[in-house]
Scaffold this motif. Structure first.
Motif, short mmCIF file in Angstrom:
data_model
loop_
_atom_site.label_atom_id
_atom_site.label_comp_id
_atom_site.label_asym_id
_atom_site.label_seq_id
_atom_site.Cartn_x
_atom_site.Cartn_y
_atom_site.Cartn_z
N PRO A 130 1.22 -1.31 -0.07
CA PRO A 130 -0.14 -0.08 -0.08
C PRO A 130 0.93 1.22 -0.10
CG PRO A 130 -0.69 -1.66 1.63
CD PRO A 130 0.33 -2.19 1.12
N GLU A 131 0.41 2.31 -0.80
CA GLU A 131 1.00 3.52 -0.85
C GLU A 131 1.29 4.17 0.54
OE1 GLU A 131 -1.00 5.92 -3.56
OE2 GLU A 131 -0.17 4.95 -5.52
N VAL A 132 0.40 4.11 1.38
CA VAL A 132 0.55 4.85 2.79
C VAL A 132 1.70 4.00 3.70
CG1 VAL A 132 -0.60 5.21 5.03
CG2 VAL A 132 -1.77 5.29 2.78
N VAL A 133 2.06 2.69 3.50
CA VAL A 133 2.85 2.03 4.15
C VAL A 133 4.12 2.46 3.75
CG1 VAL A 133 3.73 -0.31 4.56
CG2 VAL A 133 1.20 0.21 4.75
N ILE A 134 4.36 2.47 2.27
CA ILE A 134 5.65 2.79 1.45
C ILE A 134 6.07 4.39 1.77
CG2 ILE A 134 6.69 3.30 -0.65
CD1 ILE A 134 6.36 0.23 -0.11
N GLY A 135 5.01 5.03 1.85
CA GLY A 135 5.27 6.56 2.24
C GLY A 135 5.78 6.57 3.67
N PHE A 136 5.19 6.18 4.58
CA PHE A 136 5.54 6.27 6.02
C PHE A 136 6.99 5.58 5.97
CE2 PHE A 136 1.23 7.50 7.08
CZ PHE A 136 1.39 8.44 7.77
N ALA A 137 7.18 4.45 5.34
CA ALA A 137 8.33 3.94 5.52
C ALA A 137 9.64 4.62 5.23
CB ALA A 137 8.36 2.54 4.88
N TRP A 138 9.26 5.26 3.96
CA TRP A 138 10.37 6.36 3.20
C TRP A 138 10.64 7.40 4.35
CZ3 TRP A 138 13.47 7.27 -1.05
CH2 TRP A 138 13.54 6.27 -1.94
N PHE A 139 9.51 8.11 5.02
CA PHE A 139 9.69 9.06 5.81
C PHE A 139 10.33 8.46 7.19
CE2 PHE A 139 8.32 11.83 9.29
CZ PHE A 139 8.22 12.82 8.90
N ALA A 140 10.20 7.24 7.76
CA ALA A 140 11.15 6.91 8.40
C ALA A 140 12.60 6.69 7.99
CB ALA A 140 10.64 5.60 9.16
N PHE A 141 12.90 6.47 6.83
CA PHE A 141 13.99 6.00 6.60
C PHE A 141 14.71 7.48 6.10
CE2 PHE A 141 16.90 5.50 2.57
CZ PHE A 141 17.68 4.76 3.03
#
Length: 306
Positions: A130-141
């Motif tokens: 899901p895009e939301v999961v990917i987005g927050f993963a990149w934000f944490a990265f």
């Protein structure tokens, strides 16, 4: 005596009966909102105030405001977001996703099957999550204080960087390229797999290099797939909203793509009339892309028939 007509599942009436529920859903959830947005774009409707219940008809005033030469290139205005979105599409879709997907697909033809399955799994995971999961993963990265990337840089003795603040546009370009290259890779991988192996075997006997096989055999035979990929990823990238999770359109509107600008005008400033005008323009641009894609599809079908 009159003869009774037998009801057949292949009759036109049966077909219309089966299509009626789908047509009703399309009419209610697609056509009706489509025409409603066009109507609202000619009014000054807002969420609050007098114009919320009784908006006035303003004609093309909303469109004139969007294309006002005095503010067209100003940050936070329609023109700036349109130009920024064009740059984003060129770098992320045409240069990033298409080329990276093509390169990965070609390399996949030469690596061992076990490694190929690992690469396919990793790339497809970036596409199906899901895009939301990917987005927050990149934000944490990319987080400056506790992000994984800065922890690695500090561990190596290198200076940490606030990438979301210093280079926000390039962050969303790389992010969207990383996520969207999977589709291009899968499409080109299937295209390369459809080429008869004897073509490449003959090139191997002739002593052709990998680049020569790609240039003279692979790329010419998948040219139609390349055009299809470019049109589709251009449409998707033009409408993408996921970068909002990383940058919220900032800082200082530096990553406010057209989809994010439309969201701000309509659902943060509650200017539904102007937001609807932006939506109509976006729909027209998408319509142009769709017509190009359909035109190409018809030409390709005619070529196959001939």
């Amino acid at each position: 005596m009159t003869k009774k007509r037998n009801f057949s599942l292949l009759s036109h009436r049966a077909g219309a009966a089966f299509l009626a529920p789908a047509a009703a859903l399309v009419g209610v959830f697609v056509l009706l909102p489509f025409f409603w947005v066009i109507f609202v774009s000619f009014t000054n409707r807002t969420l609050l105030g007098k114009t919320a219940l009784s908006p006035d008809f303003v004609g093309l005033q909303n469109y004139f405001q969007l294309f006002d030469p005095a503010t067209f290139f100003t940050r936070g205005q329609f023109g700036f977001s349109l130009i920024l979105t064009t740059q984003f599409v060129l770098l992320s879709a045409l240069v990033g996703q298409a080329l990276l997907g093509l390169l990965l697909a070609w390399l996949m033809q030469t690596i061992p099957p076990a490694l190929k399955r690992i690469v396919e799994t990793a790339v497809i995971a970036a596409w199906i999550l899901p895009e939301v999961v990917i987005g927050f993963a990149w934000f944490a990265f990319l987080d400056y204080d506790n992000g994984t990337l800065n922890m690695i840089l500090r561990g190596l003795g290198l200076p940490a960087g606030d990438f979301l603040l210093q280079q926000p546009f390039w962050v969303i370009v790389i992010f969207n390229t990383w996520r969207g290259a999977a589709f291009s890779m899968m499409l080109f991988n299937s295209a390369f797999a459809s080429i008869p192996p004897s073509y490449f075997q003959a090139a191997d006997v002739a002593g052709a290099s990998s680049w020569q096989k790609f240039r003279d055999i692979g790329l010419p035979l998948i040219r139609g797939h390349v055009v299809t990929d470019l049109i589709l990823i251009t449409m998707w990238t033009f409408n993408v909203f996921t970068p909002f999770i990383l940058t919220n359109g900032g800082p200082s509107y530096r990553t406010e793509l057209l989809s994010i600008y439309n969201y701000r005008i309509a659902f943060r400033e509650f200017d539904f009339g102007k937001g609807a005008a932006v939506g109509v323009i976006i729909m027209l641009i998408n319509l142009i892309f769709a017509l190009i894609y359909l035109s190409f599809g018809r030409k390709k079908a005619k070529a196959v028939e001939e």
